[in-house]
Scaffold this motif. Structure first.
Motif, PDB file in Angstrom:
ATOM      1  N   HIS A 136       0.809  -1.211   0.000  1.00  0.00           N
ATOM      2  CA  HIS A 136       0.000   0.000   0.000  1.00  0.00           C
ATOM      3  C   HIS A 136       0.848   1.270   0.000  1.00  0.00           C
ATOM      4  N   LEU A 137       2.099   1.140   0.457  1.00  0.00           N
ATOM      5  CA  LEU A 137       2.971   2.305   0.634  1.00  0.00           C
ATOM      6  C   LEU A 137       4.394   1.889   0.301  1.00  0.00           C
ATOM      7  N   VAL A 138       5.054   2.658  -0.568  1.00  0.00           N
ATOM      8  CA  VAL A 138       6.431   2.365  -0.957  1.00  0.00           C
ATOM      9  C   VAL A 138       7.283   3.616  -0.795  1.00  0.00           C
ATOM     10  N   PHE A 139       8.447   3.450  -0.184  1.00  0.00           N
ATOM     11  CA  PHE A 139       9.443   4.508  -0.090  1.00  0.00           C
ATOM     12  C   PHE A 139      10.533   4.194  -1.103  1.00  0.00           C
ATOM     13  N   LEU A 140      10.721   5.105  -2.044  1.00  0.00           N
ATOM     14  CA  LEU A 140      11.659   4.872  -3.143  1.00  0.00           C
ATOM     15  C   LEU A 140      12.607   6.056  -3.237  1.00  0.00           C
ATOM     16  N   ASP A 141      13.803   5.869  -2.701  1.00  0.00           N
ATOM     17  CA  ASP A 141      14.794   6.940  -2.657  1.00  0.00           C
ATOM     18  C   ASP A 141      16.158   6.356  -3.008  1.00  0.00           C
ATOM     19  N   PRO A 142      16.372   6.010  -4.275  1.00  0.00           N
ATOM     20  CA  PRO A 142      17.626   5.369  -4.679  1.00  0.00           C
ATOM     21  C   PRO A 142      18.773   6.355  -4.738  1.00  0.00           C
ATOM     22  N   PRO A 143      19.984   5.856  -4.958  1.00  0.00           N
ATOM     23  CA  PRO A 143      21.130   6.761  -5.123  1.00  0.00           C
ATOM     24  C   PRO A 143      20.875   7.764  -6.228  1.00  0.00           C
ATOM     25  N   PHE A 144      21.301   8.967  -6.002  1.00  0.00           N
ATOM     26  CA  PHE A 144      21.123  10.015  -6.998  1.00  0.00           C
ATOM     27  C   PHE A 144      22.035   9.788  -8.199  1.00  0.00           C
ATOM     28  N   ARG A 145      21.546  10.274  -9.342  1.00  0.00           N
ATOM     29  CA  ARG A 145      22.335  10.353 -10.588  1.00  0.00           C
ATOM     30  C   ARG A 145      22.859   8.993 -11.045  1.00  0.00           C
ATOM     31  N   GLN A 146      22.056   7.960 -10.815  1.00  0.00           N
ATOM     32  CA  GLN A 146      22.398   6.633 -11.321  1.00  0.00           C
ATOM     33  C   GLN A 146      21.281   6.054 -12.191  1.00  0.00           C
ATOM     34  N   ASP A 147      20.290   6.867 -12.535  1.00  0.00           N
ATOM     35  CA  ASP A 147      19.239   6.484 -13.478  1.00  0.00           C
ATOM     36  C   ASP A 147      18.516   5.211 -13.040  1.00  0.00           C
ATOM     37  N   LEU A 148      18.102   5.177 -11.767  1.00  0.00           N
ATOM     38  CA  LEU A 148      17.448   3.996 -11.220  1.00  0.00           C
ATOM     39  C   LEU A 148      15.940   4.145 -11.078  1.00  0.00           C
ATOM     40  N   ILE A 149      15.446   5.373 -11.060  1.00  0.00           N
ATOM     41  CA  ILE A 149      14.039   5.616 -10.743  1.00  0.00           C
ATOM     42  C   ILE A 149      13.090   4.982 -11.758  1.00  0.00           C
ATOM     43  N   THR A 150      13.319   5.237 -13.043  1.00  0.00           N
ATOM     44  CA  THR A 150      12.355   4.812 -14.055  1.00  0.00           C
ATOM     45  C   THR A 150      12.151   3.308 -14.045  1.00  0.00           C
TER      46      THR A 150
END
Length: 206
Positions: A136-150
């Protein structure tokens, strides 16, 4: 945060700053309010700032209860997942690649007398597994500037990880405009320094 070499992956070291020694994580609300928990001595690891966590959990105040299943996908110190537990979430899964850091999450859960799953593996490897139930709830905060979000967001959306009306907290470097699934509606956002935090709701297909 997770690095490609199986280093620490959580949201807590996204700026890559080194620490000279271990520190403390302070939970800021709920049943564990003001509890101080150790943070391991690990390069770049630091808790998400209190102000940002407080803003996020103010947004989520009416959306967390004992039925909430949450996923802290890039856990680091586990600050966001632990805060969700403190605020009443019924179940939280922590995913952290670094063994030392994952072990500290386990120890902090034991200190709080809470048993929750801690998956000591890379976030992408975790997403290769089959979800037992949607979150129901996800925290998504990957390393910056590594193109992981998409990629992470597409997999969460398409592979059964999310409930129809799931909430997803996405934190990125300030200059990034993430490309997210079409059904995710932005409901809140804030910026602090190099970080831009956005809260989305996944809307049911009509």
């Amino acid at each position: 945060m997770r690095r490609q070499r199986h280093g620490t992956q959580g949201h807590d070291n996204r700026q890559g700053r080194a620490r000279s020694g271990g520190g403390r994580l302070r939970l800021i609300g709920g049943r564990f309010r003001r509890r101080l928990l150790p943070v391991p001595d690990h390069p770049g690891l630091r808790p998400t700032p209190d102000r940002m966590r407080e803003t996020l959990f103010n947004w989520l105040a009416n959306d967390i209860d004992s039925r909430t299943r949450a996923l802290d996908l890039f856990a680091g110190t586990g600050a966001l997942g632990l805060e969700a537990l403190s605020r009443g979430a019924g179940e939280v899964h922590f995913v952290e690649a670094d063994r030392q850091v994952a072990r500290q999450i386990e120890q902090n859960l034991a200190t709080l007398e809470v048993t929750m799953p801690v998956h000591q593996q890379d976030a992408h490897a975790f997403l290769d597994t089959r979800p037992v139930q949607p979150f129901h709830l996800v925290f998504l905060d990957p390393p910056f500037r590594q193109d992981l979000i998409t990629d992470c967001c597409q997999r969460l959306d398409q592979e059964g990880w999310l409930a129809d009306d799931a909430l997803i907290h996405v934190e990125t470097e300030a200059e990034l405009i993430p490309h997210l699934p079409a059904g995710w509606r932005l409901i809140r956002e804030t910026r602090a320094g190099d970080s831009h935090a956005r809260l989305y709701r996944r809307e049911s297909a009509q």
